[in-house]
Scaffold this motif. Structure first.
Motif, mmCIF file in Angstrom:
data_model
loop_
_atom_site.group_PDB
_atom_site.id
_atom_site.type_symbol
_atom_site.label_atom_id
_atom_site.label_comp_id
_atom_site.label_asym_id
_atom_site.label_seq_id
_atom_site.Cartn_x
_atom_site.Cartn_y
_atom_site.Cartn_z
ATOM 1 N N LEU A 277 18.152 26.527 -8.637
ATOM 2 C CA LEU A 277 17.589 25.965 -7.411
ATOM 3 C C LEU A 277 16.080 26.200 -7.358
ATOM 4 N N SER A 278 15.628 27.373 -7.777
ATOM 5 C CA SER A 278 14.190 27.674 -7.773
ATOM 6 C C SER A 278 13.438 26.737 -8.703
ATOM 7 N N ARG A 279 14.003 26.498 -9.891
ATOM 8 C CA ARG A 279 13.346 25.588 -10.829
ATOM 9 C C ARG A 279 13.297 24.167 -10.288
ATOM 10 N N LEU A 280 14.409 23.731 -9.642
ATOM 11 C CA LEU A 280 14.443 22.390 -9.079
ATOM 12 C C LEU A 280 13.438 22.253 -7.938
ATOM 13 N N ALA A 281 13.371 23.276 -7.065
ATOM 14 C CA ALA A 281 12.431 23.239 -5.946
ATOM 15 C C ALA A 281 10.993 23.193 -6.444
ATOM 16 N N LYS A 282 10.714 23.920 -7.525
ATOM 17 C CA LYS A 282 9.361 23.912 -8.087
ATOM 18 C C LYS A 282 9.014 22.520 -8.614
ATOM 19 N N ILE B 237 17.462 19.734 0.276
ATOM 20 C CA ILE B 237 17.050 21.139 0.174
ATOM 21 C C ILE B 237 16.211 21.541 1.373
ATOM 22 N N GLU B 238 15.290 20.661 1.807
ATOM 23 C CA GLU B 238 14.434 20.995 2.946
ATOM 24 C C GLU B 238 15.250 21.170 4.227
ATOM 25 N N GLN B 239 16.269 20.312 4.399
ATOM 26 C CA GLN B 239 17.122 20.453 5.583
ATOM 27 C C GLN B 239 17.902 21.773 5.537
ATOM 28 N N ALA B 240 18.397 22.127 4.340
ATOM 29 C CA ALA B 240 19.128 23.390 4.208
ATOM 30 C C ALA B 240 18.211 24.584 4.441
ATOM 31 N N LEU B 241 16.973 24.493 3.939
ATOM 32 C CA LEU B 241 16.007 25.569 4.180
ATOM 33 C C LEU B 241 15.728 25.749 5.667
ATOM 34 N N GLU B 242 15.647 24.635 6.356
ATOM 35 C CA GLU B 242 15.398 24.709 7.801
ATOM 36 C C GLU B 242 16.576 25.349 8.525
ATOM 37 N N ARG B 243 17.802 25.004 8.122
ATOM 38 C CA ARG B 243 18.974 25.572 8.762
ATOM 39 C C ARG B 243 19.079 27.073 8.519
ATOM 40 N N HIS B 244 18.657 27.514 7.323
ATOM 41 C CA HIS B 244 18.795 28.934 6.951
ATOM 42 C C HIS B 244 17.490 29.706 7.069
ATOM 43 N N GLN B 245 16.530 29.164 7.832
ATOM 44 C CA GLN B 245 15.262 29.854 8.083
ATOM 45 C C GLN B 245 14.581 30.319 6.795
ATOM 46 N N GLY B 246 14.597 29.453 5.775
ATOM 47 C CA GLY B 246 13.876 29.729 4.538
ATOM 48 C C GLY B 246 14.548 30.706 3.597
ATOM 49 N N LYS B 247 15.813 31.051 3.835
ATOM 50 C CA LYS B 247 16.514 32.008 2.974
ATOM 51 C C LYS B 247 17.126 31.260 1.781
ATOM 52 N N TRP B 248 16.469 31.402 0.631
ATOM 53 C CA TRP B 248 16.863 30.642 -0.548
ATOM 54 C C TRP B 248 18.255 31.006 -1.045
ATOM 55 N N ALA B 249 18.622 32.266 -0.935
ATOM 56 C CA ALA B 249 19.943 32.679 -1.423
ATOM 57 C C ALA B 249 21.048 31.963 -0.654
ATOM 58 N N GLU B 250 20.868 31.857 0.679
ATOM 59 C CA GLU B 250 21.883 31.179 1.491
ATOM 60 C C GLU B 250 21.896 29.675 1.211
ATOM 61 N N VAL B 251 20.722 29.096 0.944
ATOM 62 C CA VAL B 251 20.658 27.670 0.603
ATOM 63 C C VAL B 251 21.417 27.422 -0.709
ATOM 64 N N ALA B 252 21.187 28.296 -1.698
ATOM 65 C CA ALA B 252 21.889 28.148 -2.976
ATOM 66 C C ALA B 252 23.390 28.268 -2.789
ATOM 67 N N ARG B 253 23.811 29.204 -1.929
ATOM 68 C CA ARG B 253 25.236 29.400 -1.679
ATOM 69 C C ARG B 253 25.831 28.154 -1.016
ATOM 70 N N GLU B 254 25.097 27.590 -0.039
ATOM 71 C CA GLU B 254 25.603 26.403 0.654
ATOM 72 C C GLU B 254 25.709 25.209 -0.274
ATOM 73 N N LEU B 255 24.704 25.018 -1.128
ATOM 74 C CA LEU B 255 24.687 23.838 -1.987
ATOM 75 C C LEU B 255 25.517 24.030 -3.248
ATOM 76 N N GLY B 256 25.985 25.256 -3.472
ATOM 77 C CA GLY B 256 26.849 25.508 -4.614
ATOM 78 C C GLY B 256 26.130 25.461 -5.951
ATOM 79 N N VAL B 257 24.876 25.937 -5.980
ATOM 80 C CA VAL B 257 24.109 25.948 -7.224
ATOM 81 C C VAL B 257 23.610 27.361 -7.493
ATOM 82 N N ASP B 258 23.254 27.607 -8.757
ATOM 83 C CA ASP B 258 22.719 28.905 -9.132
ATOM 84 C C ASP B 258 21.343 29.094 -8.514
ATOM 85 N N ARG B 259 21.057 30.318 -8.087
ATOM 86 C CA ARG B 259 19.783 30.606 -7.408
ATOM 87 C C ARG B 259 18.593 30.285 -8.307
ATOM 88 N N ALA B 260 18.667 30.653 -9.579
ATOM 89 C CA ALA B 260 17.558 30.388 -10.497
ATOM 90 C C ALA B 260 17.367 28.890 -10.720
#
Length: 518
Positions: A508-513, A483-506
């Protein structure tokens, strides 16, 4: 001396055997009619559903060609169309005349004598011939049988003209199909969309969804991602799959020829136009038209393209006659058209017409290990082309391909594989039948090695967890790093990270927390 009717019919009979543009054929038809039955104005109208469309006029104002006469709203035209014989309206007839005020050069004057005849083709009304005069006594001595005879030949003329146009369109379509067959025979058949990454699967799902709809599609993406292949796939998923897919590269044509290529032209429309020609829209009638690099269209052509998209009506260059086409549009561009609109280089209304269903084709760097599947496809192509038994990549070469960023996308990969196979083939002293492509042959040594944005986790090459760390802790550490590598690639844009990893945005937020990722 030949009879006046015979004198007027002979040139038309001769014209049936000549190749003439529709406009010229119809002009000659009306000219002969005015010689036979002198009057102030004549017109030829074609029935399209419930509307009579003027194809040619003589003596009426030029704007008449742009008018559309709905039969239900014009009782005189309705009587003429369905009367099955010539009809003359009395001078005191109270039915409104559709040509009142339209006689060329006469200002807002009413028509005082009106005569017309339906054109019947294969037992059905095809359209009308109308004659009008300012003098109420103009048609008093006209033999209606003479007009009927003329109308019969006029029907033959228009039917011959339509048959000629159908044959020409069919010939052009067959010519294009021959070109397609040549490409297939030469090993250049349309390629399938190859890939297994989640990003690629989502693209295929969207293609299947929009393909089965009539919506206009705007395909966007970087150069070399395969936008044309996506357009082909959309067409093959559509109800129009058995019709033609006509392509035009808007960036490959001089500005002076773009309009002619799209809409066609008539003979003499410009220097070098020695014969009339159908445009891509007419060739694609009933099928699909693919406008590649649509962002390169000049602004004047954009406005004409918009009109065709809105009404389905087009005019060839140099012609006043309109043609109706039934075409599905798929457009593609590597430009940011929204920004082009803001900069005034692209029409906002055309942009919204084209982007009814926007479809983004992902770059190769976001497709992870799809690069190896595509490399295998291109290796097999080169094996067949060069008559080899086998072509393979070393493990190191595969790693280089996966790690490279691919600014030129799939097209760059295709060319790189072709070069690499050629290098591998000429390296040994004797031509081998089994060729191995080494990493050095790829020519990527000096290129930046950057982890692709959507690379699937390569468990085989990722560092192993610390001994004794436990399964849950190891999985958490792996997820955190991913997740941290994906965040770095997408400049902290969580929606794009969720799209890349193929998971629901909500989710992903719970997992990151839980993983304490900010």
């Amino acid at each position: 001396m030949p009879h006046p009717l015979l004198r007027s019919l002979l040139p038309l009979v001769a014209d049936l055997s000549r190749e003439l543009p529709d406009e010229e054929r119809y002009r000659r038809l009306l000219h002969s009619l005015r010689q036979l039955l002198p009057c102030d104005a004549v017109a030829l109208l074609k029935l399209e559903e419930d509307v009579l469309v003027p194809l040619a006029v003589d003596g009426l104002s030029a704007d008449t060609l742009g008018r559309r006469f709905r039969v239900s709203e014009h009782p005189r035209l309705k009587i003429l169309l369905y009367g099955h014989k010539p009809v003359r309206f009395a001078a005191d007839c109270e039915l409104p005349d559709p040509y009142d005020g339209l006689l060329d050069g006469h200002g807002p004057l009413e028509v005082h004598d009106c005569l017309g005849c339906p054109l019947i083709i294969q037992g059905q009304p095809w359209g009308l011939i109308t004659l009008d005069a300012l003098d109420a006594a103009t048609f008093g001595s006209v033999d209606l049988d003479t007009l009927q005879a003329f109308a019969s030949l006029a029907a033959a003329t228009v039917m011959a003209s339509e048959r000629i146009q159908q044959l020409l369109r069919g010939f052009e379509e067959q010519r294009q199909l021959v070109e397609v067959y040549k490409r297939v025979a030469g090993g250049h058949a349309p390629r399938e969309l190859i890939g297994q990454s989640p990003t690629h699967k989502r693209l295929q799902q969207e293609i299947a969804l929009v393909g089965n709809s009539p919506l206009t599609v705007l395909i966007t993406g970087e150069t070399g991602v395969g936008k044309e292949l996506v357009a082909e796939s959309i067409h093959l998923h559509s109800p129009r799959a058995n019709k033609a897919l006509i392509s035009i590269n808007c960036a490959a044509l001089p500005e002076t020829l773009v309009e002619s290529e799209l809409f066609g032209h008539v003979r003499g429309a410009f220097s070098g136009a020695v014969a009339g020609r159908s445009g891509k829209f007419e060739l694609a009638d009933g099928g699909t038209l693919f406008l590649d690099e649509v962002g390169e269209l000049p602004l004047p052509v954009q406005s004409k393209l918009l009109r065709v998209l809105q009404s389905g009506q087009l005019q060839r260059v140099g012609s006043d006659q309109e043609h109706h086409v039934d075409v599905r549009i798929i457009a593609a561009t590597n430009r940011d058209l929204a920004e082009e609109v803001r900069q005034g280089r692209f029409r906002a209304d055309l942009y919204h017409r084209l982007s009814v269903y926007p479809l983004q084709v992902p770059p190769l760097r976001e497709r992870g290990r799809d690069v190896l599947l595509l490399a295998g496809f291109f290796l097999e192509e080169n094996r067949v082309r060069m008559g080899l038994r086998s072509v393979r990549l070393t493990g190191e070469a595969q790693q280089r391909l996966v790690a490279y960023r691919w600014p030129g996308n799939v097209r760059e990969l295709e060319h790189l594989i072709s070069r690499a196979v050629l290098k591998a083939l000429v390296t040994p002293a004797e031509r081998p039948m089994m060729v191995t492509v080494e990493a050095a042959m790829l020519g990527l040594d000096s290129e930046p090695v950057i982890v692709p944005e959507a690379q699937a986790p390569d468990v085989e090459h990722d560092p192993l967890p610390t001994a004794g760390e436990g399964l849950k802790a190891s999985v958490d550490a792996f997820q955190r790093r991913l997740i941290e590598q994906a965040l770095e690639r997408h400049q902290g844009k969580w929606a794009e990270v969720a799209r890349e990893l193929g998971v629901d945005r909500a989710n992903l937020s719970r997992l990151a927390k839980r993983l304490a990722i900010r």
